[in-house]
Design a protein around this motif. Structure first.
Motif, mmCIF file in Angstrom:
data_model
loop_
_atom_site.group_PDB
_atom_site.id
_atom_site.type_symbol
_atom_site.label_atom_id
_atom_site.label_comp_id
_atom_site.label_asym_id
_atom_site.label_seq_id
_atom_site.Cartn_x
_atom_site.Cartn_y
_atom_site.Cartn_z
ATOM 1 N N UNK A 176 52.352 31.920 28.356
ATOM 2 C CA UNK A 176 51.136 31.942 29.184
ATOM 3 C C UNK A 176 50.837 33.343 29.720
ATOM 4 N N UNK A 177 51.902 34.108 29.985
ATOM 5 C CA UNK A 177 51.742 35.481 30.493
ATOM 6 C C UNK A 177 50.905 36.325 29.528
ATOM 7 N N UNK A 178 51.068 36.061 28.216
ATOM 8 C CA UNK A 178 50.325 36.814 27.208
ATOM 9 C C UNK A 178 48.822 36.553 27.326
ATOM 10 N N UNK A 179 48.446 35.285 27.543
ATOM 11 C CA UNK A 179 47.040 34.932 27.687
ATOM 12 C C UNK A 179 46.448 35.581 28.942
ATOM 13 N N UNK A 180 47.220 35.563 30.029
ATOM 14 C CA UNK A 180 46.760 36.187 31.285
ATOM 15 C C UNK A 180 46.596 37.694 31.094
ATOM 16 N N UNK A 181 47.552 38.294 30.397
ATOM 17 C CA UNK A 181 47.528 39.741 30.156
ATOM 18 C C UNK A 181 46.261 40.142 29.399
ATOM 19 N N UNK A 182 45.917 39.383 28.356
ATOM 20 C CA UNK A 182 44.723 39.724 27.586
ATOM 21 C C UNK A 182 43.450 39.439 28.382
ATOM 22 N N UNK A 183 43.482 38.437 29.246
ATOM 23 C CA UNK A 183 42.320 38.143 30.083
ATOM 24 C C UNK A 183 42.023 39.323 31.010
ATOM 25 N N UNK A 184 43.079 39.918 31.555
ATOM 26 C CA UNK A 184 42.899 41.053 32.467
ATOM 27 C C UNK A 184 42.492 42.329 31.735
ATOM 28 N N UNK A 185 42.684 42.350 30.425
ATOM 29 C CA UNK A 185 42.288 43.545 29.657
ATOM 30 C C UNK A 185 40.787 43.609 29.425
ATOM 31 N N UNK A 186 40.087 42.517 29.708
ATOM 32 C CA UNK A 186 38.633 42.496 29.527
ATOM 33 C C UNK A 186 38.216 41.646 28.339
ATOM 34 N N UNK A 187 36.926 41.325 28.318
ATOM 35 C CA UNK A 187 36.424 40.410 27.296
ATOM 36 C C UNK A 187 36.528 40.996 25.890
ATOM 37 N N UNK A 188 36.423 42.313 25.734
ATOM 38 C CA UNK A 188 36.486 42.900 24.392
ATOM 39 C C UNK A 188 37.874 42.757 23.774
ATOM 40 N N UNK A 189 38.898 42.504 24.604
ATOM 41 C CA UNK A 189 40.249 42.232 24.095
ATOM 42 C C UNK A 189 40.548 40.729 24.111
#
Length: 519
Positions: free
Chosen positions: A380-393
């Motif tokens: 789940x941490x991976x999904x949160x990490x990409x969410x915080x990177x912004x929509x383009x990621x």
């Protein structure tokens, strides 16, 4: 300067213990990945042996370990079903190896750089989720679809989900207890509390989980038969006892499928995904290497190609460089390719002479190991990490995951790549040039590569320049400026005097046709 022999001998005292750790991690993974792939369990062991004994010496990497990879399980499973037999699939493995050799000679080692990280991470996360869905029935001892092979999953994610629901309704107590305790062992083994004990860290968690399963079943068979695990839920390898018997287990490719187009489409898919996973693993291993050695990527593709040719010819599933075993090698103190080589030798010795012990291992233990592997890939941490990177990621990442779960691995990656490329182009479109204003002074700065895709943006910026102003077009940071861009700027230069705009250009020459003056 030490000779190669002296170099290897001087590191033997660290490589040998590391090889034992890698072997103990690799054995249950080889069996578990073969299980998840719908292939004979022995095929996973053969692939591990080839990865250790053959690829270790062909590769230019000192610390990477090759063997069957969790990332290929979905492709292998679907490919075996598509072709109709495992022997037909072996031919695709051989052809995939040939494709990888060709990629190596074509110097395609940079192929991994063309895949956005968000798509690769999405692919791995989707594989993790699929592993979890596929292994829960094994972890619960679900009986329905065991029809003589080691696999039971249907082609689509939808049917897999319904089978998962059925599995939860058909729980076998013994298998469930084994898998739950095995999972707890694996989780505890990675906690800070357990890592404080150096002695415990010398023993891999997967080995402890396997020993637990064997011990549980031995005791329950004797004292509580109702809680014991049935024979069909145990590892089933032939007890060989000799090298000759080991060779008798080899399976040859079905050469009749040479004219079948599906053989080559599956081989191409295997070659691309296996090469990509290898290159990503090699990159990660190079970063982990305490000596900071850089492995030659083109040589690695050739080594993997050779490994897959050999594996396919003798009955093994596809192999790649794998980060889990490579990390275990580095963490255990491995220094050279000897540790990977010896782990292959230990795999060979174990299946030849200790098959009786291996056949006491419950499949629920292997399911627990693969459930943990799946969780690590899809945290789940991976999904949160990409969410915080912004929509383009986040969007390419999430769409890749959903697309793979809804279709298959190859289609999902293609969809993810399309979304990823769209966001890359969008980012480059806006980053290629910037316009800043200071009073009646304007600065148009060109960054890195400015392609014809940016012509519309350039026209928008140039039309925004008011009359009677000054414009500086700075191209010092531009590595490439497309001819369409130069001509658009040249057209603006011709029209600028009529609007009272003074233009200065730095860093490049715009194509500006000068009307004939008659001399």
């Amino acid at each position: 300067m030490k000779s190669d022999l002296q170099y290897y001998l001087s590191n033997l005292r660290r490589d040998l213990p590391a090889s034992i750790v890698v072997f103990l991690v690799a054995l249950p993974l080889c069996l578990g990945i073969a299980l998840a792939s719908g292939a004979p369990l022995f095929a996973g062991v053969i692939a591990g042996i080839v990865g250790g004994i053959v690829v270790a010496w062909a590769s230019g990497s000192h610390l990477s370990v090759s063997g069957p990879a969790a990332g290929l399980t979905v492709i292998v499973f679907n490919a075996i079903e598509t072709l109709g037999s495992f022997n037909a699939f072996l031919l695709s493995v051989v052809v995939a190896g040939v494709f990888q050799l060709v990629l190596g000679f074509l110097k395609a080692g940079l192929i991994g750089a063309f895949f956005p990280v968000s798509v690769i991470k999405g692919m791995l996360a989707a594989i993790g989720l699929i592993l979890i869905i596929k292994q829960i029935p094994h972890a619960t001892g679900y009986d329905t679809s065991f029809d003589g092979d080691e696999s039971y999953m249907q082609e689509t994610a939808e049917s897999s989900f319904f089978e998962l629901v059925d599995a939860l309704e058909g729980i076998t107590p013994g298998a469930t207890v084994v898998s739950i305790i095995a999972l707890l062992i694996l989780i505890l083994w990675e906690t800070k509390l357990f890592k404080r004990f150096n002695l415990l860290q010398l023993i891999p968690g997967p080995l402890v989980a396997v020993i637990w399963g064997v011990a549980y079943n031995s005791l329950t068979l004797q004292y509580a038969p109702d809680w014991a695990i049935s024979q069909k839920h145990l590892v089933s390898l032939p007890e060989l006892g000799s090298v000759a018997n080991f060779i008798d287990q080899f399976r040859m490719p079905d050469w009749r499928y040479l004219l079948n187009p599906k053989t080559y489409s599956i081989a191409a898919t295997l070659a691309i995904i296996a090469s990509l996973e290898t290159l990503l693993s090699i990159e990660a291993v190079d970063k982990l290497d305490p000596h900071k050695r850089i492995a030659p990527t083109n040589r690695e593709l050739k080594a993997q190609g050779l490994g897959n040719i050999v594996s396919g010819l003798i009955g093994g599933i596809p192999i790649t460089a794998v980060i889990v075993r490579s990390s275990a090698n580095i963490n255990a103190g491995g220094q050279t390719r000897l540790s990977s080589f010896f782990h292959g030798v230990l795999l060979l010795v174990s299946v030849v002479f200790f098959g009786g012990f291996l056949n006491q291992i419950p499949l629920a233990c292997l399911a627990a190991i693969l459930l943990q592997t799946g969780y690590k890939l899809a945290k789940p941490k991976l999904f949160v990490e990409f969410y915080h990177k912004g929509w383009n990621q986040f969007l390419p990442f999430a769409i890749t995951v959903i697309a793979i779960l809804a279709t298959d691995l190859l289609q999902g990656i293609c969809i993810g790549m399309a979304i990823g490329i769209f966001f890359v182009l969008k980012a480059n479109f806006h980053a290629a040039m910037t316009l800043t204003e200071h009073g009646s002074h304007y600065l148009l700065r060109l960054h890195k590569d400015v392609s014809f895709l940016n012509k519309a943006l350039l026209r928008k910026y140039l039309s925004a320049i008011p009359n009677d102003s000054e414009l500086l077009i700075d191209g010092n940071k531009a590595l490439f400026i497309d001819q369409d861009i130069l001509e658009t700027i040249a057209d603006f230069l011709l029209a600028a005097p009529d609007r009272g705009i003074t233009v200065e250009i730095q860093g490049f020459n715009a194509y500006c046709p000068v009307p004939s003056s008659g001399h």
